[in-house]
Write a protein that holds these residues in place. Structure first.
Motif, PDB file in Angstrom:
ATOM      1  N   LYS A  12       0.834  -1.205   0.000  1.00 39.92           N
ATOM      2  CA  LYS A  12       0.000   0.000   0.000  1.00 39.92           C
ATOM      3  C   LYS A  12       0.866   1.251   0.000  1.00 39.92           C
ATOM      4  CE  LYS A  12      -3.755   2.242   2.551  1.00 39.92           C
ATOM      5  NZ  LYS A  12      -4.639   2.183   3.753  1.00 39.92           N
ATOM      6  N   GLN A  13       1.940   1.233   0.807  1.00 32.03           N
ATOM      7  CA  GLN A  13       2.878   2.358   0.813  1.00 32.03           C
ATOM      8  C   GLN A  13       3.479   2.598  -0.568  1.00 32.03           C
ATOM      9  OE1 GLN A  13       5.659   1.228   4.018  1.00 32.03           O
ATOM     10  NE2 GLN A  13       5.197   3.193   4.974  1.00 32.03           N
ATOM     11  N   LEU A  14       3.911   1.526  -1.187  1.00 28.70           N
ATOM     12  CA  LEU A  14       4.541   1.642  -2.504  1.00 28.70           C
ATOM     13  C   LEU A  14       3.577   2.211  -3.531  1.00 28.70           C
ATOM     14  CD1 LEU A  14       6.528  -1.741  -2.654  1.00 28.70           C
ATOM     15  CD2 LEU A  14       7.315   0.487  -1.894  1.00 28.70           C
ATOM     16  N   LEU A  15       2.324   1.764  -3.483  1.00 24.39           N
ATOM     17  CA  LEU A  15       1.328   2.273  -4.428  1.00 24.39           C
ATOM     18  C   LEU A  15       1.070   3.761  -4.208  1.00 24.39           C
ATOM     19  CD1 LEU A  15      -1.237  -0.696  -4.434  1.00 24.39           C
ATOM     20  CD2 LEU A  15       0.251   0.016  -6.306  1.00 24.39           C
ATOM     21  N   GLU A  16       1.004   4.170  -2.935  1.00 20.56           N
ATOM     22  CA  GLU A  16       0.758   5.585  -2.622  1.00 20.56           C
ATOM     23  C   GLU A  16       1.905   6.463  -3.104  1.00 20.56           C
ATOM     24  OE1 GLU A  16       0.052   5.905   1.539  1.00 20.56           O
ATOM     25  OE2 GLU A  16      -1.931   4.953   1.462  1.00 20.56           O
ATOM     26  N   VAL A  17       3.142   5.998  -2.910  1.00 24.94           N
ATOM     27  CA  VAL A  17       4.301   6.777  -3.351  1.00 24.94           C
ATOM     28  C   VAL A  17       4.315   6.887  -4.868  1.00 24.94           C
ATOM     29  CG1 VAL A  17       6.818   6.815  -3.489  1.00 24.94           C
ATOM     30  CG2 VAL A  17       5.710   6.244  -1.338  1.00 24.94           C
ATOM     31  N   ASN A  18       4.054   5.788  -5.553  1.00 24.39           N
ATOM     32  CA  ASN A  18       4.045   5.821  -7.020  1.00 24.39           C
ATOM     33  C   ASN A  18       2.956   6.738  -7.559  1.00 24.39           C
ATOM     34  OD1 ASN A  18       6.198   4.125  -7.806  1.00 24.39           O
ATOM     35  ND2 ASN A  18       5.024   2.306  -7.282  1.00 24.39           N
ATOM     36  N   LYS A  19       1.797   6.714  -6.914  1.00 27.63           N
ATOM     37  CA  LYS A  19       0.692   7.578  -7.342  1.00 27.63           C
ATOM     38  C   LYS A  19       1.050   9.049  -7.147  1.00 27.63           C
ATOM     39  CE  LYS A  19      -4.269   8.334  -6.639  1.00 27.63           C
ATOM     40  NZ  LYS A  19      -5.470   7.903  -5.878  1.00 27.63           N
ATOM     41  N   ALA A  20       1.626   9.378  -5.985  1.00 33.23           N
ATOM     42  CA  ALA A  20       2.025  10.769  -5.712  1.00 33.23           C
ATOM     43  C   ALA A  20       3.138  11.212  -6.646  1.00 33.23           C
ATOM     44  CB  ALA A  20       2.469  10.899  -4.255  1.00 33.23           C
ATOM     45  N   LEU A  21       4.050  10.288  -6.963  1.00 35.30           N
ATOM     46  CA  LEU A  21       5.174  10.621  -7.843  1.00 35.30           C
ATOM     47  C   LEU A  21       4.693  10.904  -9.263  1.00 35.30           C
ATOM     48  CD1 LEU A  21       8.287  10.771  -7.493  1.00 35.30           C
ATOM     49  CD2 LEU A  21       8.400   8.455  -8.421  1.00 35.30           C
ATOM     50  N   SER A  22       3.759  10.094  -9.746  1.00 37.21           N
ATOM     51  CA  SER A  22       3.227  10.300 -11.099  1.00 37.21           C
ATOM     52  C   SER A  22       2.403  11.578 -11.196  1.00 37.21           C
ATOM     53  CB  SER A  22       2.383   9.092 -11.513  1.00 37.21           C
ATOM     54  OG  SER A  22       1.282   8.917 -10.644  1.00 37.21           O
ATOM     55  N   SER A  23       1.899  12.049 -10.044  1.00 37.27           N
ATOM     56  CA  SER A  23       1.113  13.292 -10.021  1.00 37.27           C
ATOM     57  C   SER A  23       1.988  14.525  -9.817  1.00 37.27           C
ATOM     58  CB  SER A  23       0.055  13.225  -8.910  1.00 37.27           C
ATOM     59  OG  SER A  23      -0.796  12.113  -9.089  1.00 37.27           O
ATOM     60  N   GLY A  24       3.279  14.307  -9.651  1.00 37.82           N
ATOM     61  CA  GLY A  24       4.184  15.438  -9.462  1.00 37.82           C
ATOM     62  C   GLY A  24       4.178  16.004  -8.056  1.00 37.82           C
ATOM     63  N   MET A  25       3.670  15.252  -7.094  1.00 32.16           N
ATOM     64  CA  MET A  25       3.599  15.731  -5.698  1.00 32.16           C
ATOM     65  C   MET A  25       4.906  15.370  -4.983  1.00 32.16           C
ATOM     66  SD  MET A  25      -0.317  14.391  -5.107  1.00 32.16           S
ATOM     67  CE  MET A  25      -0.402  14.916  -3.387  1.00 32.16           C
ATOM     68  N   PHE A  26       5.982  16.027  -5.377  1.00 33.63           N
ATOM     69  CA  PHE A  26       7.309  15.656  -4.903  1.00 33.63           C
ATOM     70  C   PHE A  26       7.513  15.934  -3.410  1.00 33.63           C
ATOM     71  CE2 PHE A  26       8.428  16.688  -9.496  1.00 33.63           C
ATOM     72  CZ  PHE A  26       8.258  15.364  -9.890  1.00 33.63           C
ATOM     73  N   VAL A  27       6.939  17.031  -2.922  1.00 37.62           N
ATOM     74  CA  VAL A  27       7.071  17.343  -1.496  1.00 37.62           C
ATOM     75  C   VAL A  27       6.387  16.272  -0.658  1.00 37.62           C
ATOM     76  CG1 VAL A  27       6.508  19.010   0.309  1.00 37.62           C
ATOM     77  CG2 VAL A  27       7.228  19.820  -1.944  1.00 37.62           C
ATOM     78  N   HIS A  28       5.214  15.844  -1.127  1.00 36.95           N
ATOM     79  CA  HIS A  28       4.484  14.789  -0.415  1.00 36.95           C
ATOM     80  C   HIS A  28       5.273  13.482  -0.439  1.00 36.95           C
ATOM     81  CE1 HIS A  28       1.203  12.574   1.277  1.00 36.95           C
ATOM     82  NE2 HIS A  28       1.010  11.854   0.185  1.00 36.95           N
ATOM     83  N   VAL A  29       5.883  13.186  -1.580  1.00 35.66           N
ATOM     84  CA  VAL A  29       6.697  11.970  -1.690  1.00 35.66           C
ATOM     85  C   VAL A  29       7.870  12.029  -0.729  1.00 35.66           C
ATOM     86  CG1 VAL A  29       8.196  10.627  -3.215  1.00 35.66           C
ATOM     87  CG2 VAL A  29       6.035  11.506  -4.081  1.00 35.66           C
ATOM     88  N   ARG A  30       8.521  13.185  -0.632  1.00 41.59           N
ATOM     89  CA  ARG A  30       9.658  13.325   0.286  1.00 41.59           C
ATOM     90  C   ARG A  30       9.233  13.036   1.727  1.00 41.59           C
ATOM     91  NH1 ARG A  30      14.498  16.081  -0.295  1.00 41.59           N
ATOM     92  NH2 ARG A  30      13.749  17.145  -2.166  1.00 41.59           N
ATOM     93  N   ARG A  31       8.054  13.550   2.109  1.00 42.21           N
ATOM     94  CA  ARG A  31       7.565  13.305   3.477  1.00 42.21           C
ATOM     95  C   ARG A  31       7.279  11.817   3.687  1.00 42.21           C
ATOM     96  NH1 ARG A  31       3.666  17.508   2.595  1.00 42.21           N
ATOM     97  NH2 ARG A  31       4.473  19.571   3.153  1.00 42.21           N
ATOM     98  N   MET A  32       6.700  11.185   2.692  1.00 43.51           N
ATOM     99  CA  MET A  32       6.394   9.759   2.818  1.00 43.51           C
ATOM    100  C   MET A  32       7.674   8.934   2.933  1.00 43.51           C
ATOM    101  SD  MET A  32       3.275   9.341   0.074  1.00 43.51           S
ATOM    102  CE  MET A  32       2.997   7.634   0.500  1.00 43.51           C
ATOM    103  N   LEU A  33       8.665   9.280   2.138  1.00 43.86           N
ATOM    104  CA  LEU A  33       9.938   8.545   2.187  1.00 43.86           C
ATOM    105  C   LEU A  33      10.606   8.690   3.551  1.00 43.86           C
ATOM    106  CD1 LEU A  33      11.449   9.383  -1.333  1.00 43.86           C
ATOM    107  CD2 LEU A  33      10.384   7.243  -0.599  1.00 43.86           C
ATOM    108  N   ALA A  34      10.421   9.835   4.182  1.00 41.14           N
ATOM    109  CA  ALA A  34      11.039  10.081   5.492  1.00 41.14           C
ATOM    110  C   ALA A  34      10.486   9.148   6.563  1.00 41.14           C
ATOM    111  CB  ALA A  34      10.835  11.534   5.904  1.00 41.14           C
ATOM    112  N   HIS A  35       9.272   8.599   6.324  1.00 39.59           N
ATOM    113  CA  HIS A  35       8.655   7.714   7.316  1.00 39.59           C
ATOM    114  C   HIS A  35       8.709   6.249   6.898  1.00 39.59           C
ATOM    115  CE1 HIS A  35       6.833  11.663   8.338  1.00 39.59           C
ATOM    116  NE2 HIS A  35       6.858  11.174   9.570  1.00 39.59           N
ATOM    117  N   MET A  36       9.411   5.961   5.815  1.00 39.92           N
ATOM    118  CA  MET A  36       9.519   4.574   5.356  1.00 39.92           C
ATOM    119  C   MET A  36      10.834   3.957   5.804  1.00 39.92           C
ATOM    120  SD  MET A  36       7.987   4.822   1.452  1.00 39.92           S
ATOM    121  CE  MET A  36       8.323   3.086   1.117  1.00 39.92           C
ATOM    122  N   ALA A  37      10.822   2.647   6.007  1.00 37.07           N
ATOM    123  CA  ALA A  37      12.043   1.923   6.366  1.00 37.07           C
ATOM    124  C   ALA A  37      12.993   1.890   5.173  1.00 37.07           C
ATOM    125  CB  ALA A  37      11.704   0.503   6.801  1.00 37.07           C
TER     126      ALA A  37
END
Length: 452
Positions: A12-37
């Protein structure tokens, strides 16, 4: 968290990151990556198309890039490092374990390697020199130097106070190693013994002195077999003079076992076990074309043998219909033996003392299988074509090819191993060539002799 739920959560995490990345939501992706292992970020990068990885890597916190590089497969890591500045590579590898540092440095081109070494401080340069001083795939290249050592003449109470002052232990520490003043390895003491023994006793009184260790030159596959056999969590690595150099831990052994399994599976198809799923088209095509070219040569060899019997095929067209049966059965039987032998070699079941017995056993199996399936195919063909002689011809060819398949499946990997050629990579090609040629020659040759 149960394993199935954990996998669902990761996906689910991976799908959310890919969806945000394809939408150009780079700031949101950075925040998500900060909370991932770290391992999940590595999985995300490996699961992303080639062009998207550069964007993802730019959004990763530089402080954790070293940990993520450790988790990536060699092919993917090489692609990421190729886009990094040497000073950034040096910074990312600063806190790596020695074994992981060696793996990264070995994958660098010479020019980049020199720049990375030049960007390191003196301490990291020493670590890099140590990391590369041992052959690849040896125990030395696999070991970590983060060991806790104690002397035999101190009391348990002193050791416990020392550990409390130290504050933390290296990961996967289940034992402390006992050495003398010259760093000569004497034995080990488990943490359980330290915690449950009388604090007034000396280390010497509770240490295990008959202690199995790992030579620094031992191959990593043999090390993995020792860990599997003894259920170790960690083990000391010694040089030829019994000096303690470091230790190998179970997490590294899990990687070795996984890589060996992937290597055997991928090599059967002529692919690299570190092959990138999303590698560029041209690069992937080049790798696969080599294997396809080799396969074409083997197919042409079988066709060349069949060409000797063109006149036979023109007189008896039914032979062309039946001609694929014998080589196909031989290929399946041979691959069964080949796979079994390669696995036996990988896990250490096969050695010079039992090789002859193995070949005889597979020869007997080939003969028995040949007899069973020869009778069956002869009956089917004789009833189908109402031709007893044709049944005898295909029965003889089937018996001979299954016999040859059993012998080749056992003998080929043993011979390749002696020639320092990977049996998993080359064994299947050679076996296919043998079973195709023997099958075609036995069938068409016997038919020419008896039926024409």
């Amino acid at each position: 968290m149960p394993e199935a739920l954990e996998q669902d959560y990761t996906q689910k995490q991976l799908l959310e990151v890919n969806k945000a990345l394809s939408s150009g939501m780079f700031v949101h992706v950075r925040r998500m990556l900060a909370h991932m292992a770290d391992c999940d970020i590595a999985l995300l990068i490996e699961s992303s198309p080639y062009k998207g990885r550069a964007v993802l890597w730019q959004l990763v916190d530089p402080d954790v890039q070293g940990e993520i590089l450790e988790e990536l497969s060699e092919d993917v890591r090489s692609g990421i490092i190729a886009q990094m500045d040497p000073t950034l590579i040096a910074a990312a590898t600063a806190d790596m374990d020695v074994d992981d540092l060696a793996e990264v440095l070995r994958s660098l081109p010479d020019a980049v390697y020199q720049e990375v070494i030049g960007s390191m401080d003196s301490q990291d340069q020493e670590r890099a020199t140590l990391a590369l001083s041992y052959p690849e795939e040896s125990a030395g290249a696999l070991m970590n130097t983060d060991t806790v050592t104690i002397r035999p003449d101190v009391t348990i109470d002193v050791v416990l106070r020392y550990l409390r002052i130290k504050g933390e232990l290296p990961e996967a520490t289940d034992e402390l190693y006992v050495v003398d003043k010259n760093n000569q390895f004497l034995g080990g003491v488990s943490l359980a013994s330290l915690l449950t023994s009388n604090p007034g006793l000396t280390v010497r009184s509770i240490m295990e002195d008959e202690y199995e260790s790992i030579p620094v030159t031992m191959d990593e596959s043999e090390v993995a077999q020792l860990f599997e056999r003894h259920d170790w969590i960690s083990a000391p690595v010694l040089d030829e003079n019994q000096h303690l150099l470091g230790r190998i831990t179970i997490d590294d052994i899990v990687d070795v076992i996984r890589e060996d399994a992937e290597h055997s599976m991928m090599s059967m198809a002529g692919l690299d076990d570190e092959a990138d799923t999303f590698a560029p088209v041209v690069k992937s095509t080049q790798r696969r074309s080599l294997w396809l070219g080799i396969n074409l040569i083997t197919a042409l060899s079988a066709a060349f043998v069949a060409s000797f019997f063109e006149s036979t095929l023109s007189i008896l067209p039914i032979l062309a219909v039946l001609n694929s049966i014998v080589p196909s059965m031989g290929g399946v039987a041979g691959n069964q033996t080949l796979t079994l032998v390669i696995r036996g070699m990988a896990v250490g079941h096969i050695n010079s003392a039992n090789q002859k017995s193995l070949v005889y056993k597979e020869l007997a199996i080939g003969a028995l299988n040949g007899l069973i399936w020869a009778i069956l195919i002869a009956s089917v063909v004789a009833l189908w074509q109402w031709d007893f002689n044709l049944g005898l011809v295909i029965a003889f060819a089937m018996f001979m090819n299954l016999l040859a398949a059993g012998m080749a499946g056992a003998f080929i990997p043993l011979l390749l191993k002696k020639m320092n050629i990977d049996p998993a990579l080359a064994g299947g090609v050679i076996l296919t060539t043998v079973t195709d040629i023997v099958g075609i020659f036995a069938f068409l040759g016997t038919a020419t002799w008896l039926l024409i």
